[in-house]
Design an enzyme around this catalytic site. Structure first.
Site, PDB file in Angstrom:
ATOM      1  N   GLU A 228       0.689  -1.102  -0.109  1.00 36.40           N
ATOM      2  CA  GLU A 228       0.067   0.064  -0.004  1.00 36.40           C
ATOM      3  C   GLU A 228       0.853   1.340  -0.071  1.00 36.40           C
ATOM      4  O   GLU A 228       0.516   2.349  -0.579  1.00 36.40           O
ATOM      5  CB  GLU A 228      -1.080  -0.074   1.058  1.00 36.40           C
TER       6      GLU A 228
ATOM      7  N   HIS B  12     -10.565  -4.774   9.388  1.00 38.74           N
ATOM      8  CA  HIS B  12     -11.101  -4.656   7.986  1.00 38.74           C
ATOM      9  C   HIS B  12     -12.523  -4.206   8.093  1.00 38.74           C
ATOM     10  O   HIS B  12     -13.305  -4.174   7.100  1.00 38.74           O
ATOM     11  CB  HIS B  12     -11.436  -6.201   7.351  1.00 38.74           C
TER      12      HIS B  12
ATOM     13  N   ASP C 230      -8.371   0.599   6.497  1.00 40.29           N
ATOM     14  CA  ASP C 230      -7.810   0.252   7.267  1.00 40.29           C
ATOM     15  C   ASP C 230      -6.529   0.333   6.803  1.00 40.29           C
ATOM     16  O   ASP C 230      -5.303   0.719   7.445  1.00 40.29           O
ATOM     17  CB  ASP C 230      -7.976  -1.210   8.087  1.00 40.29           C
TER      18      ASP C 230
END
Lengths: 328, 309
Positions: free
Chosen positions: A58, A127, A83
């Protein structure tokens, strides 16, 4: 009827078709999978190398998006679950956002980071979060959220026109709901869009007892509460849903608000609602009858088991009771 | 992995001074950095700075190998990288001093400069993902992205995320590692397991180790390798074994006198001064005086003005 996820998918198709500078990066976004929530379906087939399924990185994909933007293109990065935006915090806060200003002149960084957020799906503590609050108040970083009222294509255009990185939250339950069109929510409620803010009202009610302000993912729970308050408690509410969460745009109709209540899915403390109240209190001080109410999720991790999760996140019953109590 | 042995001493050219323009650039950077330390001691600079004393030859060697349309990303120790890319010492010093004519209005300071196709930023490892993004845009144009990092940078996870995608997607990325053996105060041996070569190999990225400090030799070694980065659009890690002869920032050198002397023994400045005294002395004096004039001129300017976006 168009579901919000289908609408987003169509908007991405249109955007990439219209603008060859746009790249899309994210984990598992390519066909045939088409993204964890299917929002990117068909895009890799149609647009080839402009759509890249990435490794689980990410932080780096946010940085690569910023690099493409610096080099003159435009990037949309999908973070599979909001998240995980924590993994991209440095790239977003210390590089992409700062780069728009720290070189002494405005440097365009047209970057949109899509973040599927929110709970009520039993995905558990890592999540299910609504982490908007962690990104509020970062110079050069704007926060938007999908709503059932707004046109996603217009929001993408707006975010790119800002030429600064934008986080775009998309509530995972909202994906499955239909979009509202033509000013009609249902038999009771109508809506209009004013300066980018959706205002939902009961036809004929000009002086509501309470104005609720929510982010897109909270819309349906707020509407359920409003219906119950109207039918069973004779309390008329108006609802404001801004697509832009930060910086907060001017919200319409508040000068006649008798009470204002901000509702959100983020956990209690240091919240988006607190930011909304910070902006509104000076503006409304002379007309407010009581402090703005803030309703947020509990100061807790979000459990996986549905009966436990329901207790932690904001449900319509809690909104209804909180509004009824403060007005009683 | 590319394995290139350094040229054995017996095959080296007899010592000759570097070309005049190279020596002038080396000396400009050297005196620029020394001037910064002097200005700090005199209380005329604020904040902090990281000088590249001893490492100047790296960007100078790379300078003619980089093209106008290449993009250079730099780090906290980037003054030499900038001056070798764009020889605009007035603008850089004005940026560091917050004076009129600053490259970035004095907002970025020493570590955050964006000028033409040069961009530096101050968080370790942050630039490599950005470099991959820029390189994606440059793929198959014949241009490359050059990112300078240090040995300490390899502690950051972002480096590996970026290398992975650089190789997977075959982008023209040149990673220049200035391995000076010390990360701020921590010896590389205490902060890095394994090696940079093995880490590059793990991603199937060619790695080339440079031990020479002679710009001509370095260029001859690297020119064909950079041709591959451009022509075949693929990443390359070039690791320079180098020595930082000054402190990490200012007055914070915790090395022993012996360690500092060992680093200084590799200094090109002392070597050229010794081997080519006449040729060197005149250029050295000229560079010293030039930077003194620049410093006096920039210091006399009014403060920079920032129009906030």
């Amino acid at each position: 009827m168009t579901r919000v996820s289908e609408h987003l998918n169509r908007a991405l198709h249109d955007l990439m078709e219209a603008d060859p500078r746009v790249h899309l990066l994210g984990e598992d976004i390519s066909d045939p999978y088409g993204g964890a929530f299917k929002v990117t379906k068909g895009l890799s087939t149609r647009f080839g190398r402009r759509v890249r399924s990435t490794p689980l990185s990410e932080g780096a994909i946010a940085g690569i998006g910023a690099g493409l933007a610096l080099a003159g293109d435009r990037a949309i990065v999908e973070i599979m679950f909001a998240d995980f935006a924590a993994l991209a915090f440095d790239q977003l806060v210390n590089f992409a956002a700062k780069s728009t200003a720290m070189y002494g002149r405005k440097v365009p960084v047209p970057l949109v980071v899509r973040c599927p957020s929110g709970g009520n799906r039993g995905y558990g503590p890592t999540h299910s979060q609504s982490p908007q609050k962690h990104f509020i108040g970062v110079p050069g970083l704007s926060l938007f959220e999908m709503t059932p009222f707004h046109d996603a294509g217009e929001l993408f255009a707006l975010m790119f026109a800002l030429e600064q990185p934008c986080l775009f939250f998309e509530d995972k339950v909202l994906y499955t709901r239909r979009r509202y069109e033509d000013g009609v929510v249902d038999d009771l409620f109508r809506y209009e869009l004013t300066d980018g803010v959706a205002r939902v009202f009961v036809d004929g009610v000009t002086e509501p007892d309470c104005t609720l302000i929510v982010h897109g993912g909270m819309t349906h729970r707020a509407l359920d509460a409003m219906r119950a308050l109207l039918m069973e408690e004779d309390v008329a509410c108006e609802l404001l849903v801004p697509a832009r969460l930060y910086p907060l745009p001017t919200l319409p109709g508040l000068d006649r608000a008798r009470h204002v209540c901000v509702v959100e899915d983020g956990s209690e403390g240091g919240t988006w609602g607190a930011e909304v109240a910070r902006v509104l209190h000076p503006r409304l001080w002379s007309t407010l009858r009581r402090p703005i109410s803030l309703i947020s999720a509990a100061d807790s991790v979000i459990p996986a088991a549905p009966h436990l999760e329901r207790e932690i996140l904001v449900q319509s019953g809690r909104i209804r009771h909180a509004v009824a109590e403060v007005l009683s | 992995m590319v394995v290139t042995a350094p040229i054995p001493p017996c095959l080296r050219q007899p010592p000759s001074p570097p070309p005049r323009e190279d020596l002038e650039l080396l000396l400009l950077i050297r005196h620029f950095e020394l001037t910064l330390l002097r200005l700090f001691e005199a209380g005329e600079l604020s904040g902090t700075t990281h000088t590249c004393l001893g490492q100047e030859y790296i960007p100078v060697a790379l300078s003619p190998l980089l093209h106008d349309d290449d993009f250079v990303l730099s780090n906290h120790r980037g003054h030499g990288h900038f001056l070798a890319r764009y020889t605009e010492p007035h603008g850089l010093l004005a940026e560091i001093m917050g004076r009129e004519g600053a490259l970035c209005a004095g907002v970025g300071g020493s570590q955050h400069v964006y000028h033409r196709r040069f961009l530096s930023t101050g968080v370790q490892g942050e630039s490599l993902p950005v470099a991959v993004g820029v390189a994606l845009k440059l793929t198959e144009t014949g241009a490359l992205t050059c990112a300078y990092v240090g040995d300490g940078t390899w502690g950051e996870g972002a480096v590996y995320e970026a290398l992975n995608m650089a190789r997977l997607w075959k982008v023209p990325l040149l990673v220049v590692v200035e391995n000076n053996g010390i990360a701020q105060s921590t010896p590389t041996s205490a902060q890095m397991a394994g090696s940079i070569a093995a880490r590059a190999a793990a991603f199937d990225i060619p790695h080339h180790r440079v031990t020479s400090t002679e710009v001509g030799e370095i260029r001859a070694e690297l020119a064909p390798l950079l041709g591959v980065v451009r022509g075949e659009s693929r990443p390359l890690v070039v690791e320079f074994v180098t020595h930082r002869i000054g402190p990490h920032s200012k007055g914070d050198d915790t090395r022993t006198p012996e360690e500092i002397a060992l680093a200084a023994a590799h200094d090109w400045y002392a070597r050229y001064a010794r081997d080519f005294p006449e040729h060197f002395a005149a250029l050295d004096l000229a560079a010293r005086e030039r930077v003194e004039r620049i410093a006096a001129e920039v210091a006399a300017r009014p403060p920079s003005v920032w129009e906030r976006p």
